[in-house]
Design an enzyme around this catalytic site. Structure first.
Site, PDB file in Angstrom:
ATOM      1  CB  CYS A   1      -0.961  -0.003   1.189  1.00 25.84           C
ATOM      2  SG  CYS A   1      -0.162  -0.033   2.816  1.00 25.84           S
TER       3      CYS A   1
ATOM      4  CG  HIS B   1      -4.273  -0.485   4.265  1.00 23.22           C
ATOM      5  ND1 HIS B   1      -3.419  -1.174   3.431  1.00 23.22           N
ATOM      6  CD2 HIS B   1      -5.394  -0.236   3.534  1.00 23.22           C
ATOM      7  CE1 HIS B   1      -4.008  -1.359   2.255  1.00 23.22           C
ATOM      8  NE2 HIS B   1      -5.195  -0.783   2.287  1.00 23.22           N
TER       9      HIS B   1
ATOM     10  CG  HIS C   1      -6.841   0.016  -0.850  1.00 26.32           C
ATOM     11  ND1 HIS C   1      -6.944  -0.966   0.110  1.00 26.32           N
ATOM     12  CD2 HIS C   1      -8.008  -0.059  -1.550  1.00 26.32           C
ATOM     13  CE1 HIS C   1      -8.112  -1.586   0.006  1.00 26.32           C
ATOM     14  NE2 HIS C   1      -8.772  -1.043  -1.000  1.00 26.32           N
TER      15      HIS C   1
END
Length: 208
Positions: free
Chosen positions: A110, A163, A180
């Site tokens: 990510c 994340h 993502h």
């Protein structure tokens, strides 16, 4: 509906041209682009007035959604200029599998996706997602625009960033699409306002 102008009107009357594209989806009117062009008798009097436009950079103000008893209007916010290039670079990775520490099209994580995307417009950001979360100005969900970074925790209600993603388009008040690299699905786009991502959402940051 067509209106016919009487022939008796003066020759110097201002002519107005407007283009309105309206998409209808699920009972909602989706306002895409509206332009108005006004022209006088001579070229020197020509003016162009932008009334409402869907495409603009992240730092411009979004038009809020309006609703009535029978219909509602949704403004779609997309990107232009360097922000558009940033987003297009990220989207070019769609389908790439997730790989921890990866930065290539054979596998990417990510934070690596964000690094590569921002590098395409000459912006260097930190490599890890928790450091990226501190790179820029925090913005609220209602202020989010294309090009903003969004960050998540590994569990619902958590505050530790694990994340990261990049906002690609804002569709009214109920769809904030971000891209993502998912550990299970690779590089994909999802809705930030879905129940799952709202549960683990930590913050949004405007990096430049």
């Amino acid at each position: 509906m067509i209106y016919l102008l009487p022939k008796s009107l003066p020759a110097t009357i201002i002519l107005c041209f407007s283009i309105v594209i309206v998409l209808t989806s699920c009972g909602k009117k989706l306002t895409v682009v509206t332009y108005e062009k006004k022209r006088g008798k001579s070229r020197s009097n020509t003016t162009h007035t932008r009334k409402k436009e869907e495409y603009f950079d992240f730092d411009e103000k979004k038009t809020s959604s309006r609703s009535s008893a029978n219909t509602s209007t949704t403004t779609v916010v997309k990107a232009t200029g360097s922000t558009l290039k940033l987003i297009q670079t990220a989207q070019s990775y769609i389908g790439t599998p997730y790989r921890y520490g990866g930065t290539s099209r054979s596998g990417i994580d990510c934070s690596g996706l964000l690094c590569n995307s921002f590098e395409s417009i000459g912006v260097k950001i930190p490599r890890s997602s928790n450091e990226q979360a501190e790179f820029g100005q925090k913005v609220s969900i209602r202020e989010i625009a294309p090009g903003d970074m969004v960050f998540f925790s590994e569990r619902k209600g958590g505050s530790k960033v694990t994340h990261a993603g990049l906002v690609t388009v804002v569709k009214g008040s109920d769809n904030i699409i971000f891209i993502h690299s998912s550990t299970s699905r690779g590089v994909v786009e999802d809705n930030l306002l879905s129940e799952y991502y709202q549960g683990i959402f930590v913050k949004a940051v405007r990096p430049y």
